[in-house]
Design an enzyme around this catalytic site. Structure first.
Site, PDB file in Angstrom:
ATOM      1  N   GLY A  17     -29.409  25.198  74.170  1.00 25.02           N
ATOM      2  CA  GLY A  17     -29.984  26.416  73.590  1.00 25.02           C
ATOM      3  C   GLY A  17     -29.505  27.640  74.342  1.00 25.02           C
ATOM      4  N   ALA A  18     -29.632  27.603  75.667  1.00 20.70           N
ATOM      5  CA  ALA A  18     -29.219  28.725  76.491  1.00 20.70           C
ATOM      6  C   ALA A  18     -29.171  28.259  77.936  1.00 20.70           C
ATOM      7  CB  ALA A  18     -30.210  29.885  76.352  1.00 20.70           C
TER       8      ALA A  18
ATOM      9  N   GLU B   7     -35.219  31.626  80.011  1.00 21.42           N
ATOM     10  CA  GLU B   7     -34.016  31.753  80.847  1.00 21.42           C
ATOM     11  C   GLU B   7     -34.223  32.835  81.895  1.00 21.42           C
ATOM     12  OE1 GLU B   7     -32.153  29.321  80.464  1.00 21.42           O
ATOM     13  OE2 GLU B   7     -32.832  28.725  78.471  1.00 21.42           O
TER      14      GLU B   7
END
Ligand SMILES: [Zn+2]
Length: 881
Positions: A267-268, A304
């Site tokens: 996803g990140a 994140e």
């Protein structure tokens, strides 16, 4: 590619690194046909290592070694050994400088680990072990170093050159090339290294921290996406403020950057100061992203960002400790989402995922503790257990300590371990030291796999006014683990009287009943506990495991009357929803495989009451109207017959829609768009109710519903409503309208990859539009791309994970199809292949007619030549049970 059995790595064999690296000086020369990486490491023997004569061993993968020098002297070929995955130098002094030059080919890198190219842009993914695909290095998280990175590339194709830290130098070179140098003052493990080079535009903003420092914020995207960054930027600023207020964590560099990349396995990624995101997790606009996407983006940006402290400043000692950063950070992002949105709805969403998918993982062949004891391929352990159950474990510590002591514990943890690579045990120790609580038994949550089962029974003694609750706990066996010990479980509960009043919970007969709390958190530590509640003049209805205070299964003989009562009276919104789910599960399960068909009229009444209850939080109503998913019904069944479950659920849905047609139409109209589009809990709830009503009406092929859907599809000013109408039409029997809607939609959005992914998903998840021949046609569609993980997930992953009746076609065609795609992908992107195979690994759970076919599909994968380590581990472990 390997054909031999990959090596198993054990936590018990952990040794401190023999060498430490203080600094890393990197120079990247980027070209169209490859990249040359010059790396100079300042290395010294680790004084804590007992192995004083150990050779220097560096990890490498798919590297072409061009040059090795020690303290400036080129090493003769006889002075080192290059085994392909290791560079070993046996004679080295106690401290030295090592220079290694390697040649790599980013444009041929289809695994998307290390340095690769995505739509012409260079980018990296180094977690968990991608840095070794860039240069030789002790690629383990407990080797933390300071990095200085110089990137050189063609100025016209790569005007933007990014890496971690602060931009300290830049200039032009010969032949139309240029360079930028980045310096990261914070020591970090190699998995947090990042580099991006390409033709990107930026959205710029500023954030002033709590101490008054101005931080330069930048989101880099391809020029066509320039208008889709605003939501991510707002989310970032909210996250930065929240982390200061909720955890006292201030940002530390001068600049924080996010880059959107189309081809991305995850996803990140939280690389220090330079987060790299899958485009689908950052780009959003009213026209192209649904409410769900907006919320997901906000949560991922926050996640994140929060890693800057929980993961980067304090990192993991080894990969067995992955949940140290992931469990804690998921807990943090989930609290953030609850704070900025609806806490009850957020809890419902988290628990739905946990109960549907993590409980299934915990009961399957890949079941592992939150801190696993062994693995073959670490990328297989980026699991729901590490992330979601890991977050639940942190949440339980929060519940046991209370918010103030928990905050004291997290402050101590960050202060004590800043700049270190530590273990989950260090985290728990900080919580213990700050609170004075003993969490010795609680640590079993990290060591024992499997979902604990709590069996609850009760009795009411009218004469003495005592209500007795007995709770027994057991933890099921999982592969490699039997005879487990009782765990320390916080169990929140309340008791309700006949009129719905919250009754005082007096655990002692002498206590003043009136002042007793109406909710308590009981602490379970033994295999069996009995609690007595005094001073009760009537038999109460228990509201058990409020807020889902622990990731456990609760078994209690609910009557349907009790559930209906809790649905409308429980002061805990989560348990109201849960009572509705339990009622619907009970009704559907009673109809599975049953020849006669009569839906309990009380279910219809309960849903009617919900549809017309405008006093209740509409976001909660929207959630309560969703019937339990097929995946959840399957998870709850022993030896499930998928087709029978699918039919029973569809029948209940159709019966509800037919009986409540007028209420649904009224709900649709009542929740029609009012004013400008906004992403607030109220307007999200309104759109959700409206689209649920539409979906139900189309489910029974209601012509009025069809006309409303066609109208909404053409008039909608946002993707949520447009997608709601498209999904309703695709899942109806109106074949002509369905294909018209699909082709109009594609025509309109074909240039937007993220919308095309949604267009694929809506078809692959539909039992009307997503039967196998149609799925095979989607794979041949010009917009499909075997090199793009998002496209693969939106067709193959969604078909096998969400379109369960079609995937589990009794002829086994769905299984062979998935097996074929997994084998095909294993050669180019083994990480994605190993993830996609998951639905087949649960073969043992299903009724025999299904399980034998699933097993043979797995065996065919096992017999593929050149099976990757990723797939080897998953397939062999699932067949061994
Ligand atoms: Zn994470």
């Amino acid at each position: 590619m390997r054909t031999n059995q990959p090596k198993t790595i054990y936590l018990s064999e952990y040794k401190v690194p023999a060498y430490l690296v203080d600094s890393v000086d990197l120079r990247f020369e980027l070209f169209d046909d490859g990249a040359r990486v010059h790396s100079t490491l300042s290395v010294r023997r680790n004084p804590e290592s007992a192995d004083v004569s150990a050779p220097l061993t560096l990890d490498g993968d798919s590297l072409k070694l061009e040059h090795v020098a020690l303290n400036g002297e080129e090493l003769a070929a006889s002075a080192y050994e290059d085994t392909g995955d290791q560079l070993v130098i046996s004679k080295v002094p106690a401290g030295f400088e090592l220079t290694v030059v390697t040649w790599i080919e980013p444009h041929n890198n289809t695994r998307l680990e290390g340095l690769y190219k995505s739509s012409g842009m260079f980018c990296t993914q180094c977690e968990a072990q991608g840095f070794r695909c860039i240069t030789y290095f002790p690629d383990r998280p407990d080797v933390m170093a300071r990095y200085r990175t110089r990137i050189e590339a063609d100025k016209s194709t790569c005007p933007v050159l990014l890496s971690n830290g602060n931009d300290v130098d830049r200039g032009d070179l010969d032949n139309g090339r240029h360079f930028v140098t980045w310096e990261d003052p914070f020591p970090k493990p190699s998995y947090l290294f990042a580099l991006v080079a390409g033709d990107l535009v930026e959205k710029q903003d500023t954030f002033t921290t709590c101490s008054g420092r101005d931080i330069d914020l930048r989101i880099y995207v391809e020029p066509r996406n320039a208008a889709k960054c605003e939501h991510a930027m707002d989310s970032l600023k909210r996250s930065m403020r929240w982390d200061e207020e909720a955890y006292g964590r201030e940002y530390d560099l001068d600049i924080f950057m996010i880059v959107a990349v189309d081809d991305f396995n995850m996803g990140a990624m939280e690389n220090k100061g330079l987060n790299i995101f899958n485009s689908s997790c950052v780009l959003a606009s009213q026209e192209t992203a649904t409410d769900l996407a907006f919320q997901r983006i906000e949560a991922i940006v926050a996640h994140e960002y929060f890693h800057n402290w929980s993961g980067n400043r304090v990192t993991c000692r080894d990969w067995f400790q992955l949940s140290l950063k992931e469990g804690f950070t998921v807990f943090r992002d989930s609290t953030f989402s609850a704070d900025v949105g609806s806490p009850t709805v957020k809890r419902i969403e988290d628990v739905t995922l946990l109960r549907t998918a993590q409980f299934a993982e915990d009961a399957g062949p890949m079941a592992h503790p939150v801190r696993p004891a062994s693995y073959m391929e670490i990328t297989n352990f980026y699991t729901l257990t590490i992330y979601e159950k890991g977050a639940e474990v942190v949440r339980m510590i929060h519940t046991l300590l209370g918010p103030d002591l928990f905050r004291k514990g997290s402050d101590l943890y960050f202060e004590r371990h800043d700049g270190q690579a530590v273990t989950t045990d260090d985290f728990v120790k900080a919580m213990e030291d700050a609170s004075g609580r003993d969490l010795t038994q609680f640590r079993l949550w990290y060591e024992q796999a499997g979902t604990p089962v709590l069996t609850v029974s009760d009795a009411y003694d009218a004469e003495r006014g005592i209500y007795r609750l007995t709770i027994q706990q057991s933890v099921p066996d999982t592969p490699g683990q039997t005879d487990k010990k009782p765990q320390h479980i916080p169990f929140a509960l309340g008791l309700l009287g006949a009129d719905g009043e919250a009754l005082p919970l007096s655990l002692e007969s002498t206590a003043d009943d009136e002042s007793a709390p109406t909710e308590r958190v009981l602490e379970l530590t033994e295999a069996s506990h009995t609690f007595e509640f005094h001073g009760l003049t009537q038999k109460p209805v228990p509201s058990l495991l409020r807020h889902f205070s622990a990731p456990v299964r609760v078994v209690y003989p609910w009557t349907r009357e009790q559930l209906i009562f809790l649905m409308s009276h429980d002061p805990d919104g989560f348990n109201r929803w849960d009572a509705g789910q339990r009622l619907a599960v009970d009704v559907i399960q009673s109809l599975v495989g049953s020849p006669d068909f009569e839906v309990d009229p009380r279910l219809v009444d309960a849903y009617r009451a919900l549809l017309s209850d405008s006093a209740l939080d509409q976001a909660l109503v929207a959630k309560m109207l969703q019937l339990p998913s097929e995946a959840y019904l399957i998870e709850l069944s022993e030896s499930p017959d998928v087709a029978a479950i699918h039919r029973a659920r569809e029948k209940v849905l159709a019966h509800l829609a037919t009986s409540l047609r007028d209420e649904l139409l009224a709900c649709f109209h009542r929740n029609a768009g009012a004013g400008a589009y906004e992403v607030s809990p109220e307007s999200i709830a309104r759109r959700s109710l409206r689209n649920t009503a539409l979906a139900w009406l189309l489910m029974i092929n209601d012509d009025t519903g069809r006309d409303l859907a066609v109208q909404q599809l053409s008039d909608a000013d946002n993707m949520t409503d447009r997608m709601g109408a498209l999904r309703a039409l695709v899942n109806s029997d109106y074949a002509a309208e369905r294909s018209q809607a699909l082709s109009d939609f594609y025509e309109r959005f074909q240039d937007d990859p993220q919308v095309v992914e949604q267009w694929f998903s809506v078809q692959s998840s539909s039992d009307r539009a997503g039967q196998l021949p149609q799925i095979q046609a989607l794979l041949k569609h010009p917009a499909f791309d075997w090199k793009n993980p998002n496209k693969i997930r939106s067709v193959v992953g969604v078909f096998a994970g969400q379109n369960l009746a079609a995937f589990h076609n009794p002829d086994g065609s769905g299984y062979s199809f998935l097996g074929d795609q997994v084998c095909r992908l294993d050669d180019s992107n083994p990480q994605i292949a190993a993830r996609l195979v998951t639905p087949l690994t649960r073969w043992q759970k299903f009724a025999p007619a299904y399980s034998s076919l699933m097993r043979s599909a797995l065996e065919r994968i096992r017999d593929k030549t050149g099976l990757s380590a990723d797939l080897y581990e998953v397939v062999h472990k699932s067949l061994e049970v």
